[in-house]
Design an enzyme around this catalytic site. Structure first.
Site, PDB file in Angstrom:
ATOM      1  NE  ARG A  44     -23.082 -15.894   9.259  1.00  0.00           N
ATOM      2  CZ  ARG A  44     -22.787 -16.556  10.380  1.00  0.00           C
ATOM      3  NH1 ARG A  44     -23.574 -17.315  11.170  1.00  0.00           N
ATOM      4  NH2 ARG A  44     -21.738 -16.281  11.490  1.00  0.00           N
TER       5      ARG A  44
ATOM      6  NE  ARG B  92     -30.262 -12.838  10.354  1.00  0.00           N
ATOM      7  CZ  ARG B  92     -30.366 -13.998  11.024  1.00  0.00           C
ATOM      8  NH1 ARG B  92     -29.485 -14.395  11.612  1.00  0.00           N
ATOM      9  NH2 ARG B  92     -31.521 -14.672  10.856  1.00  0.00           N
ATOM     10  CB  VAL B  93     -25.005  -6.532  11.891  1.00  0.00           C
ATOM     11  CG1 VAL B  93     -23.843  -6.125  12.561  1.00  0.00           C
ATOM     12  CG2 VAL B  93     -25.147  -5.815  10.571  1.00  0.00           C
ATOM     13  CE1 TYR B  94     -25.085 -14.049  13.234  1.00  0.00           C
ATOM     14  CE2 TYR B  94     -24.442 -13.172  11.198  1.00  0.00           C
ATOM     15  CZ  TYR B  94     -25.170 -14.297  11.906  1.00  0.00           C
ATOM     16  OH  TYR B  94     -26.182 -15.134  11.357  1.00  0.00           O
ATOM     17  CD  GLU B  95     -20.042  -6.545  18.467  1.00  0.00           C
ATOM     18  OE1 GLU B  95     -18.977  -6.866  18.909  1.00  0.00           O
ATOM     19  OE2 GLU B  95     -20.841  -5.947  17.669  1.00  0.00           O
TER      20      GLU B  95
ATOM     21  CG  PHE C 260     -22.743 -17.434  21.588  1.00  0.00           C
ATOM     22  CD1 PHE C 260     -21.843 -18.267  20.918  1.00  0.00           C
ATOM     23  CD2 PHE C 260     -23.779 -17.003  21.041  1.00  0.00           C
ATOM     24  CE1 PHE C 260     -22.049 -19.005  19.577  1.00  0.00           C
ATOM     25  CE2 PHE C 260     -24.151 -17.778  19.595  1.00  0.00           C
ATOM     26  CZ  PHE C 260     -23.330 -18.608  18.917  1.00  0.00           C
TER      27      PHE C 260
ATOM     28  CG  ASP D 237     -28.210 -17.579  18.753  1.00  0.00           C
ATOM     29  OD1 ASP D 237     -27.496 -18.491  18.838  1.00  0.00           O
ATOM     30  OD2 ASP D 237     -28.568 -16.902  17.714  1.00  0.00           O
TER      31      ASP D 237
ATOM     32  CB  THR E 169     -38.347 -15.910  12.626  1.00  0.00           C
ATOM     33  OG1 THR E 169     -37.406 -15.055  12.589  1.00  0.00           O
ATOM     34  CG2 THR E 169     -39.659 -15.166  12.195  1.00  0.00           C
TER      35      THR E 169
END
Length: 195
Positions: free
Chosen positions: A131, A134-137, A42, A39, A21
């Site tokens: 955290r 948050r949605v991570y993949e 990855f 990021d 941000t």
């Protein structure tokens, strides 16, 4: 290269500390600036270089080896070396590169490129509060934050704190401050350094 064409800012710190941000906001407010996010580097999920945590049946995404840092470094070099150099005898900086990533300073060659370094810290409680929403993949598995994310962050932060040269060239920022306060502090400092 006699005159420096790029001013490079590195922003690192805990997961969910507001790095992205902040980087995007700086990019919006600073003319001729570009952001590169760690990021985006990855490795794909099927890459054999990932380290698996058997008890969680999940990869450890908190390691520098889970990213293609050679590619990130080469993208940075390509960007800063390909910008057209104007005929100018003065030492003018024409562009700003903002780098952001939770393990940015773990990569020494990238860390050494930064003219200013900022590291945003968070308490464990604050970090988890942010955290867990948050949605991570791929998504975090139960226990991942406790067993992997937080211990890896603490290990990384403590390594940096032990490095006197690093500490002398880095501003540590309390990430529990408001995003606006953190932005204003960094924005003002960069403007002053470039004026």
């Amino acid at each position: 290269m006699s005159s420096k064409k790029w001013f490079i800012v590195g922003i690192s710190g805990a997961t969910c500390s507001g790095k992205t941000t902040l980087s995007n906001q700086l990019q919006k407010e600073l003319k001729n600036s570009v952001v590169i996010h760690q990021d985006n580097y990855f490795l794909p999920q099927d890459d054999p270089r990932h380290v698996k945590i058997n008890e969680l049946n999940h990869f450890n995404w908190e390691l520098i080896t889970s990213m293609d840092m050679d590619k990130m470094y080469s993208d940075i070099l390509q960007l800063i070396e390909s910008s057209p150099s104007k005929e100018s005898s003065s030492e003018t900086i024409e562009n700003i590169l903002i780098l952001d990533g939770f393990l940015l300073f773990k990569c020494e060659v990238i860390s050494n490129l930064c003219d200013r370094k900022y590291f945003i810290t968070l308490t464990k409680e604050e970090c988890w509060e942010r955290r867990k929403g948050r949605v991570y993949e791929p998504p975090d598995v139960p226990g991942y934050f406790e067993k992997v994310t937080w211990p890896e962050y603490v290990k990384h932060r403590d390594e940096l704190i032990k490095d006197n040269d690093f500490c002398n060239t880095t501003t540590f920022i309390d990430g529990s401050k408001s995003k606006e306060e953190i932005f204003q502090m960094i924005f003002t400092e960069i403007k002053k350094l470039l004026s």
